[in-house]
Design an enzyme around this catalytic site. Structure first.
Site, PDB file in Angstrom:
ATOM      1  N   ASP A   1      50.055   0.017  41.972  1.00  0.00           N
ATOM      2  CA  ASP A   1      49.644   0.324  41.011  1.00  0.00           C
ATOM      3  C   ASP A   1      49.543  -0.333  39.744  1.00  0.00           C
ATOM      4  O   ASP A   1      48.825  -0.570  39.021  1.00  0.00           O
ATOM      5  CB  ASP A   1      50.685   1.562  40.552  1.00  0.00           C
ATOM      6  CG  ASP A   1      49.555   3.012  41.673  1.00  0.00           C
ATOM      7  OD1 ASP A   1      48.889   2.845  42.151  1.00  0.00           O
ATOM      8  OD2 ASP A   1      50.624   4.288  41.041  1.00  0.00           O
TER       9      ASP A   1
ATOM     10  N   THR B   1      54.943  -2.073  43.731  1.00  0.00           N
ATOM     11  CA  THR B   1      54.380  -0.550  43.335  1.00  0.00           C
ATOM     12  C   THR B   1      52.168  -0.676  43.491  1.00  0.00           C
ATOM     13  O   THR B   1      51.917  -2.222  43.069  1.00  0.00           O
ATOM     14  CB  THR B   1      53.843   0.465  42.376  1.00  0.00           C
ATOM     15  OG1 THR B   1      52.918   1.357  41.915  1.00  0.00           O
ATOM     16  CG2 THR B   1      53.717  -0.355  41.293  1.00  0.00           C
TER      17      THR B   1
HETATM   18  O1  F6P Z   1      52.556   4.964  43.045  1.00  0.00           O
HETATM   19  C1  F6P Z   1      51.653   4.386  44.579  1.00  0.00           C
HETATM   20  C2  F6P Z   1      50.778   5.292  44.541  1.00  0.00           C
HETATM   21  O2  F6P Z   1      50.008   4.908  45.826  1.00  0.00           O
HETATM   22  C3  F6P Z   1      49.970   6.364  43.444  1.00  0.00           C
HETATM   23  O3  F6P Z   1      48.778   5.387  43.490  1.00  0.00           O
HETATM   24  C4  F6P Z   1      49.090   7.372  43.486  1.00  0.00           C
HETATM   25  O4  F6P Z   1      48.898   8.617  42.973  1.00  0.00           O
HETATM   26  C5  F6P Z   1      50.536   8.351  44.669  1.00  0.00           C
HETATM   27  O5  F6P Z   1      51.660   7.030  44.980  1.00  0.00           O
HETATM   28  C6  F6P Z   1      50.713   8.759  45.734  1.00  0.00           C
HETATM   29  O6  F6P Z   1      51.600   9.362  46.380  1.00  0.00           O
HETATM   30  P1  F6P Z   1      52.070   9.659  47.591  1.00  0.00           P
HETATM   31  O7  F6P Z   1      51.769   8.777  48.272  1.00  0.00           O
HETATM   32  O8  F6P Z   1      53.698  10.406  47.459  1.00  0.00           O
HETATM   33  O9  F6P Z   1      51.529  10.861  47.575  1.00  0.00           O
END
Ligand code: F6P
Length: 327
Positions: A132, A130
């Site tokens: 994050d 991830t």
């Molecule tokens: O978990 C990784 C992440 O990129 C977060 O930083 C972000 O809030 C989220 O995914 C966005 O998710 P999606 O691409 O499903 O909107």
């Protein structure tokens, strides 16, 4: 004694992250090295529920080490959150003769993996994938370093135009509930301040930093705003600043999914390769229900429930250093 593993399934789940492909390659090639069969499960848990499974070999993962995204594709499956969904998923593993699973993802992935391994007789190992970095039990998650490099590259470019126009920029970065990307890139890009989800920072603190910058003739000011911060979205934060300081010209840049793409950094490729091999070896040794991370350059196994409790990990010392250096 645990059952001998002859066949492994691998999937990527949740938000994609650069380096996931390097991890898939490592799992497939390590399985091949130990003469295990290996199956790719496409589109994460949802693909497992829908039986999208293909056998892979060493050549199936050629030329992917350097590619962003995930060749196995990913999803956020609502159905896997239900017992019924997980039951269907397990049945497909049984039908294919898959004895163990490697999950590559973040906290949602490991929450699902934890329930799955408790309910069914299947050893599961997790790799932290991830951008994050919000998992305990590893210094870096796969994808975090690349995402930070993308952010600083963008902020360096923003700085050129901020400098030319004496502008204040609010740059929003990802991190649903965590400020790891914001804090690290704030320090690395010379931001004046960072707005983090981990802090109860009042607007007054931000005003103070902005005034300090202005009093020091610092006119190309960059504020990194983490998407999950408590002051509000970036538009709201910027609007409050505009109302208070109408004399300052300010702009907003939301980096968004740019941060999830691109070729993985050297750090992410090496980390993914190490962890992918370790996952296969750990399963062969009978380990299960854990995430494998790297702490102080050493492999560390953390039970899923501990890995998803991340909050304590953020290093606020970096924020103190940022504030000393941003004067
Ligand atoms: O978990 C990784 C992440 O990129 C977060 O930083 C972000 O809030 C989220 O995914 C966005 O998710 P999606 O691409 O499903 O909107």
């Amino acid at each position: 004694m645990s059952k001998e593993i002859k066949s492994i399934g691998v999937l990527t789940s949740g938000g994609d992250a650069p380096g996931m492909n390097a991890a898939i390659r490592a799992v497939v090639r390590a399985a091949n090295y130990y003469n295990l069969r290996v199956f790719g499960i496409y589109e994460g848990y949802q693909g497992l529920i829908e039986n999208r499974i293909l056998e892979l070999n060493a050549r199936s993962v050629k030329n992917i080490l350097n590619r962003g995204g995930t060749v196995l594709k990913s999803s956020r499956s609502e159905e896997f959150k239900t017992k019924e969904g997980r039951k269907k998923a397990y049945q497909h593993l049984v039908d294919r003769g898959i004895d163990a699973l490697v999950l590559i993802g973040g906290n949602g992935t490991f929450t699902g993996g934890m329930y799955f391994s408790q309910e069914f007789d299947i050893p599961v190992m997790g790799l932290p994938g991830t951008i994050d970095n919000d998992l305990a039990g590893t210094d870096f998650t796969i994808g975090y370093d690349t995402a930070c490099n993308v952010v600083i590259d963008c902020v360096d470019k923003i700085r050129d135009t901020a400098e030319s126009h004496n502008r204040l920029f609010f740059v929003e970065v990802m991190g649903r509930d965590s400020g790891f990307i914001a804090l690290r890139t704030g320090l690395a890009s010379g931001a004046l301040d960072v707005v983090l989800p981990e802090e109860d920072q009042p607007m007054e603190d931000l005003y103070q930093e902005l005034e300090k910058g202005a009093n020091n003739n610092k006119m190309n000011r960059i504020i990194i705003v983490s998407e999950g911060n408590k002051l509000g979205d970036t538009w709201t934060v910027a609007q409050k600043v505009r109302e208070r300081y109408p004399q300052w010209d300010s702009k907003i840049t939301i980096l968004g999914h740019l941060q999830r793409g691109g070729s993985p950094s050297c750090l992410d490729r090496v980390l993914a390769s190490q962890l992918g091999v370790a996952a296969v070896e750990a399963l062969r040794e009978g380990r299960q229900g854990e995430m494998i991370g790297m702490v102080n350059h050493k492999l560390l196994f953390t039970p899923f429930d501990k890995a998803i409790e991340s909050k304590s990990k953020i290093d606020m010392e970096l924020n103190r250093i940022l504030k000393i250096l941003s004067t």
